[in-house]
Design an enzyme around this catalytic site. Structure first.
Site, mmCIF file in Angstrom:
data_model
loop_
_atom_site.group_PDB
_atom_site.id
_atom_site.type_symbol
_atom_site.label_atom_id
_atom_site.label_comp_id
_atom_site.label_asym_id
_atom_site.label_seq_id
_atom_site.Cartn_x
_atom_site.Cartn_y
_atom_site.Cartn_z
ATOM 1 C CG ASN A 64 -0.624 -0.250 2.504
ATOM 2 O OD1 ASN A 64 -0.337 -1.383 2.890
ATOM 3 N ND2 ASN A 64 -0.581 0.788 3.321
ATOM 4 C CG ASP A 65 -0.133 4.118 2.860
ATOM 5 O OD1 ASP A 65 -0.975 3.352 2.417
ATOM 6 O OD2 ASP A 65 -0.315 4.824 3.863
ATOM 7 N N PRO A 66 2.999 4.516 -0.583
ATOM 8 C CG PRO A 66 2.927 6.292 -2.113
ATOM 9 C CD PRO A 66 2.066 5.260 -1.441
#
Length: 581
Positions: A64-66
């Site tokens: 998920n999140d960078p």
């Protein structure tokens, strides 16, 4: 970012609410026990159908999140939330990859993972800051207990002489920041990149929530980056938005496309927040009072869910960084899967991609941002075809042949002789989201000026296709241009297992020259589209059953009564990015 309650599926689940139950204000699948089991089910066979060719994704499992993107000593670093043990959210570590060009990557060992009391229950999102002396430091959210109490920690490279910064140390003086009694300790996360004020003090912002509905960008200050003090008031807050996560705060130059990394009052500022309730983001443009440490949105910059978005589609948890090598600001965004059930992701052995990094700058109007894929992407272009001066009457389409339609980059400019046939804009649509209008006025609904655009990932007879198209309306004072990416017919797979939505955004563009441009990046299961030079961007995730690989087609079409001319169309087959696992 918090996915501990399966909220990654929150938006699709809301639309098929018979699949869910509500428990403790969190959206939770009735199959929660199955989800927990899948968190540590290693992928044995990884399905290649629908895997991307030139977008970033690891060999297998959930991402998920960078996190903490940065350029340091000639190398780009991308960290990201990753489950090394399964294809659904869980067991999260900070995976780490490096690149020379933002397109081709080398995967390294995880940089940060739960191992100490201040992060033993989770290592969640954060950012990187380059300190004086050219020393990078990461700030990240640690989860300290089963109640999801959140604190802010730091990590530093073990060896600055290592060009890839493979190993990171979490010093024992963590955590640096612990929430006081005024803060919701379970909604206190995702520290931003720090910036230094004229007073010589560092500043950071974290996302939070007050009284169930007010989103907060809580500010902390520090003289030495080690001892942090909470400001008396947040940088900004807005009622009715719900929790803010993955905040981003950065300056943009008033003119030109170059990025800046100076926080003076002479610049425009961007405050972006991700809404964990709705799973989309919005941003405002405004002024930053450096003396009061207050951000004030510009008049007319909508400070709510209906505000401007970096991307009106499947795009979340974005993070920007200033690229000193090319004097630009670059934004990364994460795109999750659009299949509803975690079992689907487990079966294919992977979930989530990072979208193509984009250069971002202020539009000359000063009213919005503009985004465009980083120029390095063009190195993957191979076979090229062109069309020009091709007229399309109502109901006509032309196929773009000679490239690989399932993995392509397409740039097209459409023109039209008159605006007279633009449909009237219904006043009842004023309070609707653009995607609701797109749902009513899809690509198959004949119009006046539009719909016209590209039918991507299509079968020969269009049983499956994802159209990306414009439709022009006549309002009382002006014209409204709608850009849609409509996944309703993207796959023949049953609706019950897929989230097939019509994403859309309005395009603020002058139609005096009677032209509209579109660029679409097509990559097997993702379509990133950029309308009017990047003023409006939309990402769709789709999973065709027939229009895959060499069986995919690409068309330009017009279903409006006003004839459309393809002035120019340039399309390229796209090679594969080199990702070393």
């Amino acid at each position: 970012m918090d996915y501990s309650s399966n909220s990654r599926w929150a938006l699709p689940v809301i639309l098929v609410c018979f699949f869910i139950v509500l428990l403790s204000n969190n959206v939770v699948f009735a199959s929660h026990k199955v989800f927990i089991h899948l968190q540590s089910q290693n992928a044995v066979n990884v399905q290649t159908v629908h895997r991307t060719g030139y977008h970033f994704q690891p060999e297998k499992h959930w991402i998920n999140d960078p996190n903490a993107p940065m350029y340091f000593n000639g190398v780009y670093h991308l960290f990201y939330q990753y489950n090394p043990n399964g294809s659904v959210w869980g067991n999260i570590v900070w995976a780490h990859s490096v690149s020379k060009d933002l397109i081709n990557w080398i995967n390294l060992e995880p940089a940060i993972y739960p191992s100490k009391p201040f992060d033993q229950f989770g290592t969640w999102s954060g950012s990187a800051t380059i300190l004086p002396g050219n020393k990078p430091v990461i700030l990240y959210t640690g989860i300290v207990d089963a109640n999801q109490t959140q604190v802010q920690n730091y990590a530093i490279p073990a060896n600055l002489s290592d060009p890839y910064l493979r190993e990171w140390i979490k010093p024992d003086n963590n955590p640096l920041i612990v929430a006081d009694a005024s803060i919701n300790k379970t909604k206190f996360r995702d520290p931003t990149t720090a910036w230094m004020g004229k007073d010589g003090h560092w500043r950071i912002v974290m996302g939070s929530l007050r009284k169930h509905s007010r989103g907060l960008a809580i500010m902390y200050r520090s003289k030495d980056f080690m001892k942090w003090v909470k400001a008396k008031h947040p940088l900004h807050s807005t009622n009715g938005t719900g929790n803010w996560e993955c905040p981003d705060f950065f300056p943009v130059a008033l003119k030109g496309t170059n990025g800046i990394d100076q926080y003076g009052e002479e610049y425009k500022y961007v405050l972006k927040n991700s809404m964990d309730l709705t799973r989309f983001e919005y941003y405002t443009l405004g002024k930053y009072d450096t003396k009061k440490d207050r951000y004030v949105p510009d008049v007319g910059s909508i400070d709510s869910w209906k505000g401007l978005r970096f991307d009106y589609g499947n795009f979340y948890a974005s993070k920007t960084f200033y690229d000193t090598s090319k004097n630009r600001r670059v934004i990364w965004g994460w795109s999750n899967e659009s299949d509803i059930f975690p079992e689907d992701d487990n079966a294919k052995g992977w979930a989530g991609i990072q979208l193509i990094p984009r250069k971002v700058w202020l539009d000359p109007s000063g009213k919005q941002l503009v985004q465009w894929p980083v120029e390095e992407l063009e190195t993957l272009r191979t076979q090229k075809v062109q069309l020009s001066n091709k007229k399309l009457n109502n109901g006509e389409k032309v196929e773009v042949t000679g490239i690989t339609p399932a993995q392509a980059d397409v740039e097209v400019t459409f023109s039209f002789a008159s605006l007279d046939k633009a449909e009237s804009f219904d006043s009842s649509w004023t309070d609707m989201y653009a995607q609701d209008v797109c749902g009513l006025k899809g690509a198959d609904v004949q119009g006046g000026l539009g719909p016209f655009g590209l039918a991507t990932l299509a079968t020969e007879n269009l049983e499956e296709n994802t159209p990306v198209f414009f439709r022009v309306f006549k309002a009382q004072q002006n014209y409204k241009v709608l850009l849609c990416s409509d996944a309703k017919r993207s796959t023949l797979k049953f609706n019950e297992t897929m989230y097939k939505v019509s994403f859309a955004g309005f395009v603020d563009v002058d139609l005096a020259d009677k032209k509209l441009s579109l660029r679409s990046l097509i990559d097997n299961s993702v379509i990133e589209s950029f309308g009017a030079g990047g003023k409006t961007c939309i990402t769709s995730r789709v999973y065709p059953t027939l229009a895959i690989n060499e069986k995919a087609h690409l068309f330009a079409f017009n279903n409006g009564t006003e004839p459309i001319t393809i002035e120019t169309l340039d399309a390229w087959s796209m090679g594969k990015a080199k990702i070393q696992y």
